[in-house]
Design an enzyme around this catalytic site. Structure first.
Site, PDB file in Angstrom:
ATOM      1  CG  HIS A  26      -2.030   0.989   1.152  1.00 23.27           C
ATOM      2  ND1 HIS A  26      -3.359   0.630   1.203  1.00 23.27           N
ATOM      3  CD2 HIS A  26      -2.018   2.337   1.013  1.00 23.27           C
ATOM      4  CE1 HIS A  26      -4.114   1.707   1.121  1.00 23.27           C
ATOM      5  NE2 HIS A  26      -3.313   2.762   1.001  1.00 23.27           N
ATOM      6  CG  HIS A  28      -1.549   6.198  -2.296  1.00 19.28           C
ATOM      7  ND1 HIS A  28      -2.704   6.148  -3.048  1.00 19.28           N
ATOM      8  CD2 HIS A  28      -1.853   5.634  -1.102  1.00 19.28           C
ATOM      9  CE1 HIS A  28      -3.678   5.602  -2.337  1.00 19.28           C
ATOM     10  NE2 HIS A  28      -3.183   5.266  -1.146  1.00 19.28           N
ATOM     11  CG  HIS A 214      -8.018   3.249  -0.068  1.00 17.81           C
ATOM     12  ND1 HIS A 214      -7.411   2.872  -1.247  1.00 17.81           N
ATOM     13  CD2 HIS A 214      -7.092   3.965   0.626  1.00 17.81           C
ATOM     14  CE1 HIS A 214      -6.172   3.357  -1.266  1.00 17.81           C
ATOM     15  NE2 HIS A 214      -5.950   4.016  -0.142  1.00 17.81           N
ATOM     16  CD  GLU A 217      -7.221   6.184   5.246  1.00 15.31           C
ATOM     17  OE1 GLU A 217      -6.148   6.802   5.404  1.00 15.31           O
ATOM     18  OE2 GLU A 217      -7.730   5.990   4.125  1.00 15.31           O
ATOM     19  CG  ASP A 314      -1.555   5.771   3.054  1.00 14.36           C
ATOM     20  OD1 ASP A 314      -1.936   5.418   1.925  1.00 14.36           O
ATOM     21  OD2 ASP A 314      -2.227   6.518   3.792  1.00 14.36           O
TER      22      ASP A 314
END
Length: 373
Positions: A26, A28, A214, A217, A314
């Site tokens: 994970h 980005h 996702h 969260e 992330d």
């Protein structure tokens, strides 16, 4: 500053976490730029940036990401996405992204990004994917030249608040033999459940194409349920709020006695991987129900209960972090040693969207690397 240059140590400074083989699930693309690259690309495009020195810009991202809100956290991406609107910009960012993963000891990475956000300078959706893949290939070649071998796959992402889910799903499938290995939806979670993209997920199911979503969260159990049953998610992006479906009945000095709700039971029993990102979860307020320090993160509870936990960054720029750093702070917080860190990497290897044979090779490489540590 390029944080991948830092060396993180374990067990009294005897073991280098940085040198251990790691899997990143994970991460980005638009959250992993080098500050200096942002400055240079912005200068070429005539775009204003919040700071003109790389150290100051890095600090700006870190400061503004520590908002306690996912919505505010996501606003920092305006500055990175703005410089990723040309083929050259996308290729450079992707190449450096891979180089930084290699420097951090990553042996397999899955990079997620949303092509629909990179069209303002005339690129088509397919051209953006091709540009990113060119950068990935160049980064892999550069890493190999430096003696580091790794594999990288694209996770093509649709923005959950937009209405292009099916179009992006079709894009992902078109490139499944050219670097794309999975699909995701991302963006503001609350109010935008996976069910809004049910048509896209139905299509992906007919194509037998892997999906991570996702969820858990910025929203709770119903969002996770929608990811699982509407999205047919094989992994949960973050998923930390699955802990809301766990009731602590009592605890003593040695044991915690809990009851799992139906969604938590489903996720644990079917070993659905959780893509946990400790630093990011703190920044976005994802763990606010449990506290505001890392020791409050339900990571260890989930691990001890047998959930398939994985460790992720992330957004390395926003969290000023690396995968090695995330493992280091978890080890410090919960007293983990090599055995636990290896568990997390084996979980991630098993959860990757690679073919079975490649996952088995990845597991062997991780086991060998930890055995030599």
């Amino acid at each position: 500053m390029n944080t991948t240059a830092n060396e993180y140590l374990l067990e009294g400074g005897r073991t280098s976490i940085t040198e251990l083989p790691k899997v990143s699930l994970h991460d980005h693309l638009d959250g992993g730029l080098r500050p200096q690259t942002i400055i240079e690309l912005a200068d070429e495009a005539g775009i204003d940036v919040p700071a003109e020195e790389s150290a100051e810009l890095a600090q700006w991202f870190s400061d503004h990401a520590n908002s306690g809100s996912l919505v505010d956290y996501l606003k920092t991406f305006d500055a990175t996405i703005a410089v990723m609107q040309t083929r050259e910009g996308l290729t450079r960012v992707a190449r450096e992204f891979v180089e930084d993963l290699a420097a951090d000891g990553v042996v397999h990475g899955e990079v997620r990004w949303a092509p629909e956000q990179h069209l303002t300078r005339g690129l088509s959706l397919d051209e953006t994917v091709e540009a990113v893949q060119q950068g990935i290939d160049e980064g892999i070649d550069a890493a190999r030249h430096n003696g580091h071998h790794l594999s990288i796959g694209q996770l093509v992402t649709a923005m959950r608040h937009a209405d292009r889910g099916l179009e992006i799903a079709e894009l992902a499938v078109r490139h499944r033999d050219r670097g794309v290995i999975g699909f995701d939806i991302a963006g503001a979670e609350a109010g935008f459940p996976a069910s809004r993209h049910r048509t896209a997920f139905d299509y992906l199911a007919t194509q037998l194409f892997p999906v991570t979503v996702h969820a858990g969260e910025a929203d709770g159990i119903e969002s996770i349920r929608s990811a699982l049953f509407d999205g047919r998610a094989l992994r949960l992006g973050h998923g930390v709020r699955i802990a809301e479906d766990i009731t602590i009945e009592r605890q003593d000095d040695e044991n915690v006695y809990v009851t799992l709700g139906p969604t938590a039971q489903w996720v644990r029993d079917r070993e659905i991987p959780l893509e946990l990102s400790p630093s990011s979860n703190l920044q976005t307020g994802a763990i606010a129900a449990w506290g505001d320090e890392l020791i409050d993160h339900p990571f260890d509870l989930l691990y001890q209960l047998g959930f398939r936990v994985t460790v992720n960054t992330d957004n390395r720029l926003m969290s000023a972090t690396t995968l090695s750093r995330e493992l280091s702070i978890l080890a410090d917080a919960f007293g983990y040693g090599l055995e636990q860190l290896e568990d997390f990497q084996l979980n991630a290897a098993a959860a990757s969207f690679l073919p079975l044979e490649e996952r088995e090779e990845l597991v062997e490489r991780i086991s060998a690397g930890f055995a030599d540590a």
